[in-house]
Design an enzyme around this catalytic site. Structure first.
Site, PDB file in Angstrom:
ATOM      1  N   LYS A  61      69.351  41.881  41.115  1.00 12.38           N
ATOM      2  CA  LYS A  61      69.667  41.971  42.547  1.00 12.38           C
ATOM      3  C   LYS A  61      68.480  41.590  43.426  1.00 12.38           C
ATOM      4  O   LYS A  61      68.606  40.801  44.354  1.00 12.38           O
ATOM      5  CB  LYS A  61      70.103  43.413  42.884  1.00 12.38           C
ATOM      6  CG  LYS A  61      70.212  43.678  44.372  1.00 12.38           C
ATOM      7  CD  LYS A  61      70.656  45.093  44.681  1.00 12.38           C
ATOM      8  CE  LYS A  61      69.536  46.097  44.767  1.00 12.38           C
ATOM      9  NZ  LYS A  61      68.699  46.023  45.970  1.00 12.38           N
TER      10      LYS A  61
ATOM     11  N   ASP B 124      66.254  53.401  56.861  1.00 11.83           N
ATOM     12  CA  ASP B 124      67.426  53.405  55.989  1.00 11.83           C
ATOM     13  C   ASP B 124      67.428  54.658  55.142  1.00 11.83           C
ATOM     14  O   ASP B 124      66.809  55.652  55.511  1.00 11.83           O
ATOM     15  CB  ASP B 124      67.494  52.119  55.151  1.00 11.83           C
ATOM     16  CG  ASP B 124      66.373  52.020  54.144  1.00 11.83           C
ATOM     17  OD1 ASP B 124      65.584  52.981  54.049  1.00 11.83           O
ATOM     18  OD2 ASP B 124      66.287  51.008  53.453  1.00 11.83           O
TER      19      ASP B 124
HETATM   20  N1  EPU Z   1      55.714  48.580  53.978  1.00 13.47           N
HETATM   21  C1  EPU Z   1      55.123  48.630  55.212  1.00 13.47           C
HETATM   22  N2  EPU Z   1      55.138  47.508  55.989  1.00 13.47           N
HETATM   23  C2  EPU Z   1      55.712  46.356  55.588  1.00 13.47           C
HETATM   24  C3  EPU Z   1      56.334  46.314  54.328  1.00 13.47           C
HETATM   25  C4  EPU Z   1      56.322  47.439  53.539  1.00 13.47           C
HETATM   26  O1  EPU Z   1      54.583  49.655  55.612  1.00 13.47           O
HETATM   27  O2  EPU Z   1      55.673  45.368  56.346  1.00 13.47           O
HETATM   28  C5  EPU Z   1      55.692  49.776  53.115  1.00 13.47           C
HETATM   29  C6  EPU Z   1      57.078  50.368  52.921  1.00 13.47           C
HETATM   30  O3  EPU Z   1      57.457  51.194  53.988  1.00 13.47           O
HETATM   31  C7  EPU Z   1      56.932  51.106  51.612  1.00 13.47           C
HETATM   32  C8  EPU Z   1      55.961  50.201  50.832  1.00 13.47           C
HETATM   33  O4  EPU Z   1      55.301  49.406  51.817  1.00 13.47           O
HETATM   34  O5  EPU Z   1      56.341  52.352  51.810  1.00 13.47           O
HETATM   35  C9  EPU Z   1      56.616  49.354  49.783  1.00 13.47           C
HETATM   36  O6  EPU Z   1      57.604  48.555  50.332  1.00 13.47           O
HETATM   37  P1  EPU Z   1      57.988  47.118  49.811  1.00 13.47           P
HETATM   38  O7  EPU Z   1      57.871  46.184  50.965  1.00 13.47           O
HETATM   39  O8  EPU Z   1      57.268  46.764  48.558  1.00 13.47           O
HETATM   40  O9  EPU Z   1      59.517  47.353  49.470  1.00 13.47           O
HETATM   41  P2  EPU Z   1      60.683  46.383  49.866  1.00 13.47           P
HETATM   42  O10 EPU Z   1      60.229  45.008  49.611  1.00 13.47           O
HETATM   43  O11 EPU Z   1      61.216  46.718  51.190  1.00 13.47           O
HETATM   44  C10 EPU Z   1      61.766  46.135  47.522  1.00 13.47           C
HETATM   45  C11 EPU Z   1      63.101  46.362  46.885  1.00 13.47           C
HETATM   46  C12 EPU Z   1      63.358  47.843  46.716  1.00 13.47           C
HETATM   47  C13 EPU Z   1      62.241  48.420  45.880  1.00 13.47           C
HETATM   48  C14 EPU Z   1      60.872  48.112  46.521  1.00 13.47           C
HETATM   49  C15 EPU Z   1      59.699  48.524  45.685  1.00 13.47           C
HETATM   50  C16 EPU Z   1      64.391  44.503  47.678  1.00 13.47           C
HETATM   51  C17 EPU Z   1      65.513  44.025  48.504  1.00 13.47           C
HETATM   52  N3  EPU Z   1      64.142  45.784  47.723  1.00 13.47           N
HETATM   53  O12 EPU Z   1      61.797  46.754  48.802  1.00 13.47           O
HETATM   54  O13 EPU Z   1      64.589  47.941  45.999  1.00 13.47           O
HETATM   55  O14 EPU Z   1      62.410  49.815  45.808  1.00 13.47           O
HETATM   56  O15 EPU Z   1      60.742  46.685  46.721  1.00 13.47           O
HETATM   57  O16 EPU Z   1      59.687  47.836  44.474  1.00 13.47           O
HETATM   58  O17 EPU Z   1      63.754  43.731  46.982  1.00 13.47           O
HETATM   59  C18 EPU Z   1      66.706  48.845  45.399  1.00 13.47           C
HETATM   60  O18 EPU Z   1      66.910  47.841  44.726  1.00 13.47           O
HETATM   61  O19 EPU Z   1      67.479  49.843  45.325  1.00 13.47           O
HETATM   62  C19 EPU Z   1      65.542  48.899  46.282  1.00 13.47           C
HETATM   63  C20 EPU Z   1      65.410  49.787  47.229  1.00 13.47           C
END
Ligand code: EPU
Length: 425
Positions: free
Chosen positions: A25, A122
């Site tokens: 996904k 979210d």
């Molecule tokens: N963060 C910030 N600022 C940003 C981006 C992230 O503060 O600009 C923080 C977030 O709030 C969080 C941390 O950094 O505390 C990690 O976030 P990250 O950006 O790595 O997560 P994401 O990219 O939003 C993806 C997956 C998630 C998965 C996380 C961690 C997708 C669509 N989602 O989220 O997947 O948990 O990486 O590996 O790729 C799921 O599949 O159920 C899911 C939630």
């Protein structure tokens, strides 16, 4: 139509047989966004038929990009000429799917303009995109926000060195996609190393992008002027595979998890082995075996190659019936523990303390009605239901459908009793 469908799960059976892992996904959603980068017909294979893919297809459609299913799990995406792409991501769709923010990078770099709804909080709480915007600003994009929308503008982006404050997964995806058509070289320091990021980089390379450092925390991108449509097969979903491994840890049995990649899940496999689950490499994937109750182990989540936050609900569910006490620490999303209260409804002995859960293993769980609060929590509750005495009803089935292909069927094929009960309100 509004419904209160639920999974009816009857616990007690050990799991035996073959579990087929779906496509990832968190790879495919960004790869769908990457199709904005080149006009023509893209072919994506091993695409999981899940709700999030449908929502992402709807978003692409709203921008003028067509998607059509071919045979099996082949998705054909047809991207028109740049002037026919509408660079706008509406509130409704961005609210439904977090990965929609990854259209920003491709739109800004290809069209020089993008307006997307600012993602709100979210199921896990506050999820900002400040790092995405800061890095793209360093490449020359200008962002303004008004009325809940972020508007970005740029002439051609210009490559530079960017350093992420944290190795954000979608942040890295977005910046990578923004930099492939930039002028000159972009170096992304402290990049996320998740296999799904590497898979996106491979797809971009197949389109003509020049990227090195795949799988490391320094990605080097030399911008090119034009990309070709992609033909790419998506990697297996390691969280889906982990759901099957966690289910064997909790329910015992002997399951061949077909497609599971040992090299994508090393730390998890090591942790499960510490708990007493036997996981061995097989030509087709991974074979998991368990004859007795697992031992309690402490777990802390970290960005890849650490133990993924997405594995945690299934691991916490498995620890509910482990022998001993465990402390589990969530380091990525502080608000990701709503499912703990639901597991307690099944008789688990666990309490949250800030970003920790203290778990005292109990010998058995009892079936009860519970509610999925997000994708992974939903899968964990379904698996916990398989281990609980008598009947568990898992409500919030839409959460599970967002990320999993027919989990009820796949667990039924392993001997579990799971049935989707459709119940219109
Ligand atoms: N963060 C910030 N600022 C940003 C981006 C992230 O503060 O600009 C923080 C977030 O709030 C969080 C941390 O950094 O505390 C990690 O976030 P990250 O950006 O790595 O997560 P994401 O990219 O939003 C993806 C997956 C998630 C998965 C996380 C961690 C997708 C669509 N989602 O989220 O997947 O948990 O990486 O590996 O790729 C799921 O599949 O159920 C899911 C939630």
């Amino acid at each position: 139509m509004i419904s209160d469908s639920y999974f009816k799960v009857i616990g007690g059976a050990q799991l035996q047989g073959v579990f087929q892992v779906q496509g990832a996904k968190n790879a495919v959603l960004k790869q769908m966004a990457a199709t904005i980068l080149a006009s023509g017909e893209h072919h994506l294979y091993n695409v999981p038929r899940i709700l999030d893919v449908e929502i992402m297809a709807e978003l692409l459609h709203s921008m003028g990009i067509a998607t059509e299913w071919g045979n099996d799990d082949h998705l054909v995406v047809t991207t028109p000429a740049p002037q026919d792409i509408k660079p706008f991501a509406d509130y409704e769709l961005v609210e439904r799917i977090r990965a929609s923010v990854t259209v920003l990078g491709p739109l800004i770099t290809r069209l020089g303009i993008a307006t997307i709804s600012m993602p709100g909080g979210d199921d896990f709480g506050h999820r900002p995109i400040d790092m995405h915007l800061a890095a793209m600003s360093e490449l020359g994009a200008k962002f303004t926000t008004s009325h809940g929308y972020v508007e970005g503008k740029a002439t051609r982006l210009v490559g530079t060195d960017v350093t992420l404050e944290f190795p954000s997964h979608t942040g890295t995806d977005n910046i990578l996609m923004a930099s492939v058509l930039a002028e000159g070289t972009t170096v992304i320091h402290n990049a996320a190393r998740e296999p799904e990021v590497t898979d996106l980089a491979k797809m971009l390379i197949s389109m003509g992008a020049r990227i090195t450092g795949l799988g490391t925390s320094t990605l080097v991108v030399e911008g090119v002027d034009l990309l070709q449509p992609a033909s790419h097969t998506i990697i297996p979903d390691r969280v889906d595979a982990a759901t099957a491994l966690g289910a064997v840890a909790m329910n015992r049995g002997d399951v061949l998890v077909v497609g599971a990649r040992h090299d994508h899940m090393e730390m998890l496999i090591r942790k499960l082995a510490e708990a007493g689950l036997e996981v061995v490499k097989d030509a087709a994937g991974l074979r998991a075996r368990s004859k007795q109750r697992i031992r309690a182990v402490n777990i802390a989540t970290l960005p890849y190659p650490g133990i993924a936050t997405d594995y945690l609900p299934i691991l916490v569910a498995a620890l509910a019936t482990a022998d001993g006490d465990a402390i589990v620490t969530e380091n990525l999303f502080a608000g990701r523990f709503k499912y703990v209260d639901e597991l307690r409804r099944l008789g688990a002995n666990m309490t949250t303390h800030g970003h920790h859960v203290a778990i005292r293993g109990v010998s058995n769980l009892q079936g009860a009605p519970v509610k999925a609060t997000d994708i992974r929590a939903g899968a964990a509750l379904l698996v916990a239901g398989l281990a609980a005495e008598e009947e568990t009803r898992v409500h919030g089935t839409n959460h599970i459908a967002r990320g999993y292909v027919d989990l009820a069927r796949r667990f039924s094929e392993l001997g579990g009793t799971v049935e989707l009960v459709y119940n219109p309100l």
